[in-house]
Motif scaffolding. Structure first.
Motif, PDB file in Angstrom:
ATOM      1  N   CYS A 157       1.982 -10.406   6.644  1.00 55.50           N
ATOM      2  CA  CYS A 157       2.991  -9.674   5.879  1.00 55.50           C
ATOM      3  C   CYS A 157       2.913  -8.217   6.312  1.00 55.50           C
ATOM      4  N   GLN A 158       3.947  -7.463   6.033  1.00 57.89           N
ATOM      5  CA  GLN A 158       4.016  -6.088   6.530  1.00 57.89           C
ATOM      6  C   GLN A 158       2.859  -5.242   6.025  1.00 57.89           C
ATOM      7  N   GLU A 159       2.499  -5.403   4.741  1.00 57.29           N
ATOM      8  CA  GLU A 159       1.458  -4.518   4.196  1.00 57.29           C
ATOM      9  C   GLU A 159       0.124  -4.740   4.895  1.00 57.29           C
ATOM     10  N   ASN A 160      -0.233  -6.043   5.072  1.00 60.43           N
ATOM     11  CA  ASN A 160      -1.502  -6.331   5.728  1.00 60.43           C
ATOM     12  C   ASN A 160      -1.518  -5.802   7.144  1.00 60.43           C
ATOM     13  N   ALA A 161      -0.409  -6.052   7.868  1.00 59.99           N
ATOM     14  CA  ALA A 161      -0.369  -5.627   9.269  1.00 59.99           C
ATOM     15  C   ALA A 161      -0.452  -4.109   9.363  1.00 59.99           C
ATOM     16  N   GLU A 162       0.267  -3.429   8.461  1.00 59.56           N
ATOM     17  CA  GLU A 162       0.208  -1.961   8.500  1.00 59.56           C
ATOM     18  C   GLU A 162      -1.198  -1.472   8.271  1.00 59.56           C
ATOM     19  N   ARG A 163      -1.865  -2.095   7.288  1.00 58.06           N
ATOM     20  CA  ARG A 163      -3.208  -1.652   6.961  1.00 58.06           C
ATOM     21  C   ARG A 163      -4.155  -1.861   8.135  1.00 58.06           C
TER      22      ARG A 163
END
Lengths: 343, 384
Positions: free
Chosen positions: B228-234
């Motif tokens: 998901c975007q949040e995990n990848a961003e983190r």
């Protein structure tokens, strides 16, 4: 405790609900002592305390006036509005929540949803300037498609898993609506994750204090815990300074569930889901289980919240990591077993 | 991380110890070279011991990092020593008996690697995990089996691995194929073995894996993170190397007749991620993964009750029973191309849907071209 020359009638008071349960009792004690000593930042904001609950406080308090009110009875908002006006309440700390799922779901709904509605009606009438509410990260819900760190903007989806959580989400929604209608009010919502500590009793502590723990077979989610002292410190911080918004209050770091259970010295029995759910259902009916069966999702899937907003905006850094919280809890359990600690 | 039992091994406390080698070196014959080697080995041992004694590792993260460092050092020493021994060995004249003995020993090694399966005990717990659930000791235990697939079974060739930066974040984008996503694990192993700084790669997995009891657990302890975007961003903001397969399940479920045709790259989430975090994208082409399960048909019969999107019909699967689920030994090659940077667009460009869509299609074309190019050079599916 009548007003006299030494104790002038307070002009700005802090109202507390839910003083019988966990954060309420300690916070009342702390606030009372701090105000009596005239030494902290709290004195700049408040002169006295009003405590509202069904049960009176158990210790002698100098700055507090107690009112016995049942938040679930009809038209309690008129009485609340009267009290707020008479005592000149300027801030409200709303802690009248049950921290465990219960079989008395009707009463829980009345207390959480309707009680909050009455309180907010009274607050709206008196234009209370500041409201602090205690919520929980269970509201996010445990799903396999949760991101690894849930931020405060994430939608609250836990309502499908439990009616208790549905009521807590309703409280949050009411707060949001109240903020929209009264934008000048400073509204803070704190969302702690599972709290462990020597003095708190909730379903997490009950689960971890049994010798045998049942877990779902093949799942090992990351768990985060927060120590009760950190929660108290967070509430104190939010009372002393103005911080509108929603904050996750969590401990540092995460631990896998099985590691946590091994750390606390429990005997782990993993059972496949088809066996576990009916078993817990039967145990819940017989009052042996700590949670209803749908709550087992919290032991299967991820629901870790991100505490970075609290760190940056509020300046709150937890002193205890998840591992230390678990160890402190176990230490206090051992002391209790040999009667060296107060219950 | 494979421990060669012949030379240097790490005991549980992380103290390296040397075992005697049985390579048939007579001390009298090669006494000079042997002595030199022995000196080198003793020096390295002393150095390692010294390093261990100096560092006090108390914090668990540091301990993990330190263990990784130790493993890297030992792996590189091991390689050098084995090379030396092989040189020495090849100088000796080999009689047919000795050649046979050597072949048997190599066969024995292969079998040992197959049997050395990590132990999936029911109550396996991880002592330390990172914030996304990666357990370094589990990764280490799983490594031998993936190493076997990488070295012997699929004989993966990696090219262009120097395009991956030594430090800092990057997003590896690859084509996805083979019904079961082994290509993520192979990219991870390939980068770890071939890259000079042995970087660790995290890969993003679909949601539905986490529904199953053991699968989600095993994958997340090995380094997989929910997509998901949040995990990848983190992950990217922590300067990790992240592998993404934008084709997703569409790529996995490609029928054999559509092999090597790169499907649509999702809705441009990868480009948005790269723009927002200003990460370079490294296009990667995985050749050989399509043929491990030549998918003839996707059956919906019994798919829903089992909780899987479809039941694959391959030339081997339902007829040969569970044995048909074992992947075929095609020859793999993984190619990394030069990184694509988005410096000329700022992070705000992520909100422009037309730009994102155009860049997405460009990326897909680049990878398709890479695949076409390699396929024309490939002579055989099974031998490269």
């Amino acid at each position: 405790m009548a007003p006299d020359s030494r104790n002038p009638m307070p002009t700005r008071t802090l109202a507390l609900t839910g003083i019988h349960g966990f954060p309420g009792q300690k916070l009342l004690l702390w606030a009372d002592q701090i105000l009596a000593q005239r030494e902290s930042k709290l004195v700049e904001h408040f002169d006295g305390i009003v405590a509202i609950d069904l049960h009176p406080p158990q210790t002698k308090l100098t700055k507090t006036r107690f009112f016995k009110l049942d938040l679930t009875e009809t038209n309690v908002d008129q009485k609340l509005a009267e009290i707020f006006e008479r005592e000149k309440v300027s801030a409200l700390l709303h802690l009248a929540f049950q921290h465990n799922p219960t079989k008395h779901s009707g009463f829980a709904h009345e207390l959480h949803s309707i009680g909050t509605m009455y309180l907010l009606n009274a607050c709206g009438k008196q234009k209370i300037k500041k409201i602090v509410v205690d919520s929980t990260t269970h509201c996010y819900g445990a799903f396999p498609n949760n991101p690894n760190f849930l931020s405060e903007e994430h939608p609250l989806r836990g309502g499908v898993q439990s009616s208790y959580i549905r009521d807590r989400i309703d409280v949050e929604n009411q707060m949001k609506k109240y903020q929209q209608h009264h934008p000048e009010c400073i509204l803070t919502v704190l969302r702690p994750c599972s709290i462990l500590g020597p003095n708190i009793h909730n379903f997490a502590t009950r689960y971890l204090s049994r010798k045998i723990c049942l877990t779902p077979l093949g799942y090992d989610p990351l768990i985060q815990l927060v120590h009760e002292e950190d929660i108290l410190r967070a509430f104190q911080m939010v009372l002393e300074k103005d911080a509108p918004g929603i904050f996750n209050i969590v401990g540092q770091g995460v631990l896998p569930l099985l590691t946590l259970l091994h750390l606390t010295g429990r005997i782990v029995i993993p059972l496949p889901n088809t066996v576990l759910y009916p078993m817990v259902h039967a145990m819940w009916q017989g009052n042996v289980a700590v949670v209803p069966p749908r709550y087992l999702e919290f032991l299967r899937y991820l629901w870790v919240a991100d505490g970075i907003k609290a760190k940056e905006d509020l300046g709150f850094v937890p002193k205890y990591s998840t591992r230390e919280t678990a160890l402190a809890f176990v230490g206090s359990q051992r002391l209790k077993e040999v009667h060296l600690a107060a219950a | 991380m494979e421990k060669d039992p012949k030379i240097i091994s790490m005991t549980k406390d992380g103290i390296p110890s040397m075992r005697k080698t049985k390579k048939g070196l007579g001390v009298e014959e090669f006494s000079e070279q042997n002595k030199e080697l022995k000196d080198i080995i003793h020096q390295m041992e002393d150095k390692l011991q010294g390093v261990l004694n100096q560092i006090r590792v108390e914090h668990t993260e540091e301990r993990t990092k330190f263990q990784r460092e130790m493993q890297k050092i030992i792996h590189s020493f091991e390689k050098r020593i084995t090379q030396r021994f092989q040189e020495l060995d090849s100088r000796k004249e080999s009689s047919p008996q000795e050649r046979r003995a050597r072949m048997l020993k190599q066969l024995g090694n292969v079998f040992r690697k197959i049997i050395n399966v990590p132990d999936f005990e029911f109550i396996r717990r991880s002592e330390e995990v990172d914030e996304f659930g990666l357990d370094p000791s589990f990764e280490e235990q799983c490594f031998p089996i993936f190493r076997f697939f990488h070295d012997q079974y699929w004989r993966v060739e990696t090219q262009g691995v120097n395009n991956i930066p030594d430090t800092g974040r990057a997003l590896i984008v690859a084509n996805h194929s083979g019904t079961i996503p082994f290509d993520g694990a192979m990219i991870k192993v390939a980068v770890f073995l071939s890259h000079p700084s042995q970087r660790e790669v995290r890969f993003l997995v679909e949601d539905f894996v986490y529904h199953f009891p053991f699968l989600g657990l095993a994958i997340s302890r090995f380094g997989g993170v929910r997509a998901c975007q949040e995990n990848a961003e983190r992950l990217l903001l922590n300067d990790n190397l992240v592998t993404v397969f934008p084709e997703g399940v569409k790529g996995l479920g490609k029928l054999y007749r559509n092999r090597y045709r790169v499907q649509r790259f999702g809705r441009g989430g990868v480009i948005r991620l790269a723009l927002k975090t200003q990460t370079p994208i490294i296009p990667a082409a995985v050749i050989g993964a399509e043929e491990i399960y030549p998918l003839l048909y996707r059956s919906q019969y019994l798919a829903r009750p089992l909780g899987i999107p479809y039941v694959p019909i391959t030339p081997f699967f339902p007829w040969f029973g569970p044995l048909g689920l074992f992947p075929l030994p095609s020859k793999w090659s993984i190619h990394f191309d030069k990184p694509i940077t988005f410096d000329q667009y700022g992070p705000e460009a992520a909100k422009d849907p037309l730009l994102v869509s155009r860049l997405n299609e460009e990326l897909r074309t680049i990878i398709q071209e890479m695949i076409k190019d390699r396929l024309t050079k490939r002579l055989s599916v099974w031998f490269g």
